[in-house]
Design a protein around this motif. Structure first.
Motif, PDB file in Angstrom:
ATOM      1  N   LEU A 169       1.085  12.677  -8.557  1.00 34.83           N
ATOM      2  CA  LEU A 169       0.577  11.605  -9.213  1.00 34.83           C
ATOM      3  C   LEU A 169       1.556  10.256  -9.453  1.00 34.83           C
ATOM      4  O   LEU A 169       2.809  10.806  -9.696  1.00 34.83           O
ATOM      5  N   VAL A 170       1.500   9.206  -9.126  1.00 31.00           N
ATOM      6  CA  VAL A 170       2.100   8.035  -9.348  1.00 31.00           C
ATOM      7  C   VAL A 170       1.406   7.048 -10.408  1.00 31.00           C
ATOM      8  O   VAL A 170       0.200   6.864 -10.184  1.00 31.00           O
ATOM      9  N   LEU A 202      13.218   4.085  -9.928  1.00 31.49           N
ATOM     10  CA  LEU A 202      14.232   4.907  -9.617  1.00 31.49           C
ATOM     11  C   LEU A 202      14.471   5.986 -10.635  1.00 31.49           C
ATOM     12  O   LEU A 202      14.846   7.058 -10.478  1.00 31.49           O
ATOM     13  N   ASP A 203      14.445   5.658 -11.930  1.00 38.22           N
ATOM     14  CA  ASP A 203      14.509   6.634 -12.920  1.00 38.22           C
ATOM     15  C   ASP A 203      13.570   7.676 -12.862  1.00 38.22           C
ATOM     16  O   ASP A 203      14.054   8.804 -12.849  1.00 38.22           O
ATOM     17  N   SER A 204      12.268   7.235 -12.699  1.00 37.77           N
ATOM     18  CA  SER A 204      11.297   8.371 -12.527  1.00 37.77           C
ATOM     19  C   SER A 204      11.541   9.159 -11.039  1.00 37.77           C
ATOM     20  O   SER A 204      11.242  10.431 -11.296  1.00 37.77           O
ATOM     21  N   LEU A 205      12.179   8.919 -10.302  1.00 32.62           N
ATOM     22  CA  LEU A 205      12.307   9.443  -9.036  1.00 32.62           C
ATOM     23  C   LEU A 205      13.396  10.199  -9.132  1.00 32.62           C
ATOM     24  O   LEU A 205      13.281  11.501  -8.827  1.00 32.62           O
ATOM     25  N   LEU A 206      14.284   9.960  -9.795  1.00 37.20           N
ATOM     26  CA  LEU A 206      15.514  10.801 -10.012  1.00 37.20           C
ATOM     27  C   LEU A 206      15.356  11.934 -11.090  1.00 37.20           C
ATOM     28  O   LEU A 206      16.080  12.876 -11.157  1.00 37.20           O
ATOM     29  N   ALA A 207      14.260  12.085 -11.790  1.00 34.15           N
ATOM     30  CA  ALA A 207      13.693  12.944 -12.752  1.00 34.15           C
ATOM     31  C   ALA A 207      12.942  14.138 -11.919  1.00 34.15           C
ATOM     32  O   ALA A 207      12.249  14.709 -12.894  1.00 34.15           O
ATOM     33  N   GLN A 208      12.613  13.898 -10.833  1.00 35.66           N
ATOM     34  CA  GLN A 208      11.727  14.807 -10.015  1.00 35.66           C
ATOM     35  C   GLN A 208      12.130  16.277 -10.210  1.00 35.66           C
ATOM     36  O   GLN A 208      13.350  16.517 -10.337  1.00 35.66           O
ATOM     37  N   ASP A 209      11.129  17.194 -10.126  1.00 30.86           N
ATOM     38  CA  ASP A 209      11.501  18.514 -10.240  1.00 30.86           C
ATOM     39  C   ASP A 209      11.735  19.162  -8.897  1.00 30.86           C
ATOM     40  O   ASP A 209      11.799  20.539  -8.713  1.00 30.86           O
ATOM     41  N   HIS A 210      11.498  18.496  -8.004  1.00 32.99           N
ATOM     42  CA  HIS A 210      11.694  18.645  -6.419  1.00 32.99           C
ATOM     43  C   HIS A 210      13.268  19.306  -6.558  1.00 32.99           C
ATOM     44  O   HIS A 210      14.031  18.823  -6.805  1.00 32.99           O
ATOM     45  N   PRO A 255       6.844  13.605 -13.040  1.00 32.08           N
ATOM     46  CA  PRO A 255       7.979  14.481 -12.850  1.00 32.08           C
ATOM     47  C   PRO A 255       7.631  15.527 -11.571  1.00 32.08           C
ATOM     48  O   PRO A 255       8.505  16.171 -10.853  1.00 32.08           O
ATOM     49  N   HIS A 256       6.297  15.915 -11.378  1.00 36.49           N
ATOM     50  CA  HIS A 256       5.944  16.808 -10.463  1.00 36.49           C
ATOM     51  C   HIS A 256       5.409  16.090  -9.056  1.00 36.49           C
ATOM     52  O   HIS A 256       5.141  17.071  -8.199  1.00 36.49           O
ATOM     53  N   TRP A 257       5.639  14.801  -8.937  1.00 35.66           N
ATOM     54  CA  TRP A 257       5.017  14.128  -7.773  1.00 35.66           C
ATOM     55  C   TRP A 257       5.476  14.544  -6.438  1.00 35.66           C
ATOM     56  O   TRP A 257       4.801  15.080  -5.739  1.00 35.66           O
ATOM     57  N   LEU A 258       6.900  14.619  -6.214  1.00 35.02           N
ATOM     58  CA  LEU A 258       7.340  14.937  -4.951  1.00 35.02           C
ATOM     59  C   LEU A 258       6.976  16.440  -4.620  1.00 35.02           C
ATOM     60  O   LEU A 258       6.971  16.707  -3.280  1.00 35.02           O
ATOM     61  N   SER A 259       7.190  17.266  -5.513  1.00 39.77           N
ATOM     62  CA  SER A 259       6.825  18.761  -5.330  1.00 39.77           C
ATOM     63  C   SER A 259       5.352  18.779  -5.001  1.00 39.77           C
ATOM     64  O   SER A 259       5.248  19.513  -3.761  1.00 39.77           O
ATOM     65  N   ALA A 260       4.415  18.126  -5.529  1.00 34.57           N
ATOM     66  CA  ALA A 260       3.203  18.248  -5.017  1.00 34.57           C
ATOM     67  C   ALA A 260       2.996  17.745  -3.700  1.00 34.57           C
ATOM     68  O   ALA A 260       2.026  18.104  -2.890  1.00 34.57           O
TER      69      ALA A 260
END
Length: 441
Positions: free
Chosen positions: A334-335, A135-143, A209-214
């Motif tokens: 990337l995850v 969750l910490d990594s998901l909330l840090a997304q740049d999306h 951090p760029h996972w969701l945008s990509a």
């Protein structure tokens, strides 16, 4: 009837599977053919860099392009050693750059907007200790526009609910799904999604951090895109089971973007679209919500937590493709995945993969009989292919993620016992699916 392995067993004797440090190396290419190190860090949650074997993701100015495996001598600078290994691996062709898609045909329209609003669904069960890291990594997304939904699947304790309530109140939505099964949990998340795109990952990953945008940008670029999958790399290689799995390819699907279009089947894949395992994995996938709902979502009689043991993601991939939508593989998404740690975990995983493969094929036929003729026409080659992939595993160099033979596949051959377990799982899969469907009735 074949059963999932439940008793512990030791791995077969072979040369020691060493503890390997996982690193993240970002480079900038020099005009003269060299490279400048921008950053070098340990993988998220992994051990610090040290002398010894190191497995590194290599990026070029932030974009994942390859992995390398090398040994850092005592007293050497890891940046120099890893950079030299990457340049040597690239060889006379120069540093690897992502290639245009060769799987399928079709072109995407130029992007006209940012990535679409997205709901990220994380299904979990009694793993609150790992969930917080994800969750910490998901909330840090740049999306720019997303929300996170946790689906607590058939919980036994209140640990997950308490974690979300105390540590993520107002930032993460908590849902409880009492019926066990990963597909059922995912469908619960889809029902709660109010966005054009719904993405899925697991509680044992750390998202870049760029996972969701990509992962979601292709939906804005191409209206025919129904599904996108991404790159999965190991977060740790600290146990023999983790090293063995990754030395034979792990979950990675390479660093070249690919397009799968049912209107232009990929050359060299005669089993398409029933080779769902090559499309990606459930720990890193997103769907256009309307397309996923139109095909009925995930089959609730598939997936971890059911007698079918798996196949929920594969079923969804095939259904979206057979409905006429495109599927894209985006390696920039990337995850980092925390692989299972013990030999018994690996045994269970091998059996579950085999069961999930034939369970999802059974689900496709049972729910969509019109696809049966196409499946039967491909079945002889499909059975031969299934036997081949369980007889041995590819090393990362053979599937596009590193240098040929460099990542351990030759030094540590895939145990025959695991291949036999996977084939046993294949025999069990249709029965497991039937049991799951009967149980839901």
């Amino acid at each position: 009837m074949p059963q999932s392995p439940s008793t512990s067993s030791r791995p077969p004797a072979r040369s020691p599977l060493r503890d390997i440090v996982v690193a993240d190396l970002d480079l900038d290419l020099d005009p003269g053919g060299g490279a400048t190190v921008l950053t070098l860090t340990p993988a998220p949650g992994g051990p610090a860099l040290r002398a010894g074997p190191v497995y590194a993701l290599v990026r070029l100015r932030g974009r994942p392009v390859a992995t390398v495996l090398t040994t850092v001598p005592d007293g050497a600078d890891p940046r120099d050693v890893l950079t030299a290994a990457f340049l040597a691996q690239s060889g006379e062709h120069g540093p690897h750059r992502p290639a245009p898609s060769t799987a399928g045909a079709g072109t995407a329209s130029p992007p006209t907007a940012g990535p679409p609003r997205t709901t990220v669904v994380v299904a979990t069960r009694e793993r609150a200790d790992r969930l917080g890291r994800a969750l910490d990594s998901l909330l840090a997304q740049d999306h720019p526009d997303f929300r996170v939904v946790v689906v607590d699947n058939a919980p036994v304790t209140p640990a997950t609910r308490e974690l979300v309530a105390t540590g993520y109140a107002g930032r993460v939505t908590y849902l409880r799904e009492p019926v066990p099964g990963l597909a059922t949990a995912h469908n619960r998340g889809v029902a709660a999604a109010d966005s054009p795109v719904v993405a899925f990952t697991d509680d044992d990953v750390v998202a870049d951090p760029h996972w969701l945008s990509a992962l979601t940008a292709p939906f804005a670029e191409d209206p025919r895109t129904g599904c996108v999958t991404g790159l999965i790399l190991p977060a740790r290689l600290t146990t023999p089971a983790q090293v063995l799995l990754e030395s034979h390819g792990g979950f990675a699907k390479g660093f070249d973007p690919r397009l799968y279009d049912p209107a232009a089947p990929p050359v060299g894949e005669p089993l398409f679209p029933f080779t769902a395992g090559s499309f990606g994995s459930g720990a890193n996938m997103a769907f256009r919500a309307s397309a996923l709902r139109a095909v009925g979502g995930f089959d609730p009689a598939t997936g971890t937590g059911t007698p079918a043991k798996g196949g929920d993601d594969l079923y969804a991939f095939v259904r979206v493709l057979t409905a006429g939508h495109r599927l894209r593989y985006a390696p920039d998404a990337l995850v980092w995945h925390h692989h299972r740690e013990t030999w018994q975990d690996l045994r269970n995983q091998a059996y579950g993969y085999g069961a999930g493969l034939t369970a999802y094929l059974t689900a496709v036929v049972c729910r969509h009989p019109a696809l049966l003729p196409a499946l039967l026409a491909k079945l002889p080659r499909g059975l031969a292919h299934a036997r081949a992939i369980t007889a041995h595993r590819q090393g990362p160099g053979e599937n596009g993620t590193g240098a040929p033979g460099a990542h351990g596949a030759q030094a540590h051959p895939w145990p025959r016992a695991l291949s036999r377990l996977e084939r046993r799982g294949m025999l069990y899969g249709p029965l497991g699916y039937a049991r799951a469907r009967w149980g839901r009735r």
